[in-house]
Structure formats: C-alpha cells, structure tokens
Design a protein around this motif. Structure first.
Motif, PDB file in Angstrom:
ATOM      1  N   CYS A 176       0.824  -1.209   0.000  1.00 56.61           N
ATOM      2  CA  CYS A 176       0.000   0.000   0.000  1.00 56.61           C
ATOM      3  C   CYS A 176       0.856   1.256   0.000  1.00 56.61           C
ATOM      4  O   CYS A 176       0.439   2.292  -0.509  1.00 56.61           O
ATOM      5  N   LYS A 177       2.043   1.189   0.534  1.00 55.95           N
ATOM      6  CA  LYS A 177       2.922   2.362   0.605  1.00 55.95           C
ATOM      7  C   LYS A 177       3.379   2.810  -0.789  1.00 55.95           C
ATOM      8  O   LYS A 177       3.812   3.943  -0.969  1.00 55.95           O
ATOM      9  N   ALA A 178       3.226   1.950  -1.776  1.00 57.30           N
ATOM     10  CA  ALA A 178       3.673   2.283  -3.127  1.00 57.30           C
ATOM     11  C   ALA A 178       2.718   3.256  -3.815  1.00 57.30           C
ATOM     12  O   ALA A 178       3.110   3.928  -4.772  1.00 57.30           O
ATOM     13  N   PHE A 179       1.452   3.338  -3.336  1.00 54.87           N
ATOM     14  CA  PHE A 179       0.471   4.209  -3.978  1.00 54.87           C
ATOM     15  C   PHE A 179       0.658   5.642  -3.497  1.00 54.87           C
ATOM     16  O   PHE A 179       0.859   5.902  -2.310  1.00 54.87           O
ATOM     17  N   SER A 190      -5.668   5.708  -6.592  1.00 60.73           N
ATOM     18  CA  SER A 190      -4.922   4.465  -6.800  1.00 60.73           C
ATOM     19  C   SER A 190      -4.873   3.638  -5.517  1.00 60.73           C
ATOM     20  O   SER A 190      -4.885   2.413  -5.559  1.00 60.73           O
ATOM     21  N   CYS A 191      -4.851   4.310  -4.371  1.00 55.70           N
ATOM     22  CA  CYS A 191      -4.771   3.599  -3.088  1.00 55.70           C
ATOM     23  C   CYS A 191      -6.062   2.844  -2.786  1.00 55.70           C
ATOM     24  O   CYS A 191      -6.020   1.688  -2.383  1.00 55.70           O
ATOM     25  N   ILE A 192      -7.185   3.491  -2.955  1.00 57.70           N
ATOM     26  CA  ILE A 192      -8.453   2.860  -2.542  1.00 57.70           C
ATOM     27  C   ILE A 192      -8.924   1.783  -3.495  1.00 57.70           C
ATOM     28  O   ILE A 192      -9.872   1.066  -3.192  1.00 57.70           O
ATOM     29  N   GLN A 193      -8.261   1.624  -4.636  1.00 56.11           N
ATOM     30  CA  GLN A 193      -8.629   0.524  -5.527  1.00 56.11           C
ATOM     31  C   GLN A 193      -8.291  -0.815  -4.891  1.00 56.11           C
ATOM     32  O   GLN A 193      -8.922  -1.823  -5.197  1.00 56.11           O
ATOM     33  N   ASN A 194      -7.313  -0.832  -4.018  1.00 50.78           N
ATOM     34  CA  ASN A 194      -6.962  -2.049  -3.286  1.00 50.78           C
ATOM     35  C   ASN A 194      -7.743  -2.036  -1.970  1.00 50.78           C
ATOM     36  O   ASN A 194      -7.556  -1.158  -1.139  1.00 50.78           O
ATOM     37  N   PRO A 195      -8.636  -3.003  -1.749  1.00 53.03           N
ATOM     38  CA  PRO A 195      -9.465  -2.975  -0.545  1.00 53.03           C
ATOM     39  C   PRO A 195      -8.672  -3.160   0.761  1.00 53.03           C
ATOM     40  O   PRO A 195      -9.197  -2.916   1.833  1.00 53.03           O
ATOM     41  N   LYS A 196      -7.412  -3.562   0.680  1.00 48.35           N
ATOM     42  CA  LYS A 196      -6.608  -3.745   1.884  1.00 48.35           C
ATOM     43  C   LYS A 196      -5.859  -2.468   2.248  1.00 48.35           C
ATOM     44  O   LYS A 196      -5.127  -2.444   3.228  1.00 48.35           O
ATOM     45  N   CYS A 197      -6.068  -1.392   1.480  1.00 52.04           N
ATOM     46  CA  CYS A 197      -5.348  -0.136   1.709  1.00 52.04           C
ATOM     47  C   CYS A 197      -6.292   0.936   2.219  1.00 52.04           C
ATOM     48  O   CYS A 197      -7.478   0.955   1.910  1.00 52.04           O
ATOM     49  N   LEU A 198      -5.723   1.863   2.988  1.00 53.62           N
ATOM     50  CA  LEU A 198      -6.448   2.975   3.577  1.00 53.62           C
ATOM     51  C   LEU A 198      -5.699   4.263   3.252  1.00 53.62           C
ATOM     52  O   LEU A 198      -4.484   4.344   3.458  1.00 53.62           O
ATOM     53  N   TRP A 199      -6.406   5.258   2.746  1.00 57.35           N
ATOM     54  CA  TRP A 199      -5.783   6.538   2.429  1.00 57.35           C
ATOM     55  C   TRP A 199      -6.066   7.514   3.568  1.00 57.35           C
ATOM     56  O   TRP A 199      -7.199   7.664   4.000  1.00 57.35           O
ATOM     57  N   ASN A 204      -1.827  13.202   6.105  1.00 56.69           N
ATOM     58  CA  ASN A 204      -0.445  13.230   5.605  1.00 56.69           C
ATOM     59  C   ASN A 204      -0.327  12.683   4.182  1.00 56.69           C
ATOM     60  O   ASN A 204       0.780  12.404   3.723  1.00 56.69           O
ATOM     61  N   ASP A 205      -1.443  12.512   3.489  1.00 57.51           N
ATOM     62  CA  ASP A 205      -1.476  12.010   2.104  1.00 57.51           C
ATOM     63  C   ASP A 205      -0.640  10.745   1.931  1.00 57.51           C
ATOM     64  O   ASP A 205       0.233  10.655   1.073  1.00 57.51           O
ATOM     65  N   THR A 206      -0.954   9.738   2.763  1.00 62.54           N
ATOM     66  CA  THR A 206      -0.242   8.468   2.665  1.00 62.54           C
ATOM     67  C   THR A 206      -1.229   7.330   2.534  1.00 62.54           C
ATOM     68  O   THR A 206      -2.360   7.403   3.005  1.00 62.54           O
TER      69      THR A 206
END
Length: 179
Positions: free
Chosen positions: A39-42, A47-56, A60-62
C-alpha cells in the motif's frame, strides 16, 4: 421536546454508541501475507483505494495497510474524519453518521407503523371507553329524570285527591255533586 428533536437526539445517541462500540472492538483475524503491491507504493487516493486492503489518510497524504485488527482505524493510524476507504469523497465519520441516521429513521418508522396499526385495530374493534362512559352517564341521567317525573306525578295525584280534584275519588273532601 417535539418529535423532530427527539428523533435527532435518538440518532445522535445511536451514532455515539455505535462509534464507541465500533472503535473499541477488536477483530481477531489470522495474519495474511502482504500482497505483492504494498500500500505504501500508492501515491494518490484513487490508486490507493482501488486495493481494498489499503487505507488513504488525508492528513499526511499516505496510503497505509488497513488495520484489520480493528473494525475502524484507530486515531493513531488516521483520524476518522481524514480516513478514506472505498471512495475518496466519503470519510468514515460521515459514513458512521449517515448509517446511524438511516438506521434510526428505519427503526423509528417501524415503531410508528406498529403503533399506528395497533391503534387502528383497537379503534375498529368497537366503541372506545369514552363513548361507553358518556352513553352510561346519559342513561343514568335519563333514569333519574324518569324517577323524578314519576315522583312528581304521585305527589300531584295525592294533592288532587286531597282536594277532590280527581274524578271518581272516595276522599271525604271530594266535590259535592249538586242534585
């Protein structure tokens, strides 16, 4: 307090209780290996929220891994008002409030419908207590009036007999007939 204020207060209570319960609840799940795309790559929310295992996190825009040990992300990871998951335009705080209001509205609507149905059935089953009480009272008043009428008639008949005003009376004061 009118119905609208009570509805708002109950919705706020539901929101508060839901937030406390959900934020304190831990889900114990088995640990899964990290996916190939970390997830840190997004670098953008979309692009981040397309992966359900990631949280934006908008603070801090991470993009971070969703903390699966909690139902909602704890404040140490990201504040609820700044956390995005699924879509970028809805935060967790607004989602919780909207769901609580919707749920409260549905529950109140069901309760009102049930009350209305029960009241309608009660009204259709027969006359209500007030109508029965008024009918009983009218009947009692009519009976007392009839009793007083009979008593007056008896008194008047006694007076007429006493002074010989009743025809065919054997009373000593009855009118003498002129012969």
């Amino acid at each position: 307090m009118n119905k609208t204020e009570r509805g708002i207060m109950s919705s706020l209570l539901v929101v508060a209780v839901t937030y406390v319960l959900v934020s304190r609840a831990e889900c114990h799940t088995s640990t899964t290996p990290t996916p190939l795309n970390s997830c840190k790559a997004f670098s953008t929310c979309d692009s981040c929220i397309q992966n359900p295992k990631c949280l934006w996190c908008m603070t801090n825009d991470t993009c971070t891994d969703y903390p699966v040990s909690y139902i909602l992300p704890p404040p140490a990871v990201c504040k609820l008002s700044q956390a995005r998951w699924g879509v970028c335009w809805v935060n967790f705080e607004a989602l919780i409030i909207a769901m609580a209001v919707l749920g409260g509205t549905i529950i109140i609507s069901i309760a009102v419908c049930c009350c209305c149905c029960c009241c309608c059935k009660k009204r259709q089953s027969g006359p209500d207590r007030d109508e029965e009480r008024f009918a009983r009272r009218r009947e009692e008043i009519r009976q007392r009036a009839d009793e007083r009428k009979v008593e007056r008639k008896v008194r008047h008949d006694d007076i007429r007999k006493k002074y010989g005003l009743v025809p065919d009376s054997d009373h000593p004061y009855s009118k003498f007939e002129n012969e």
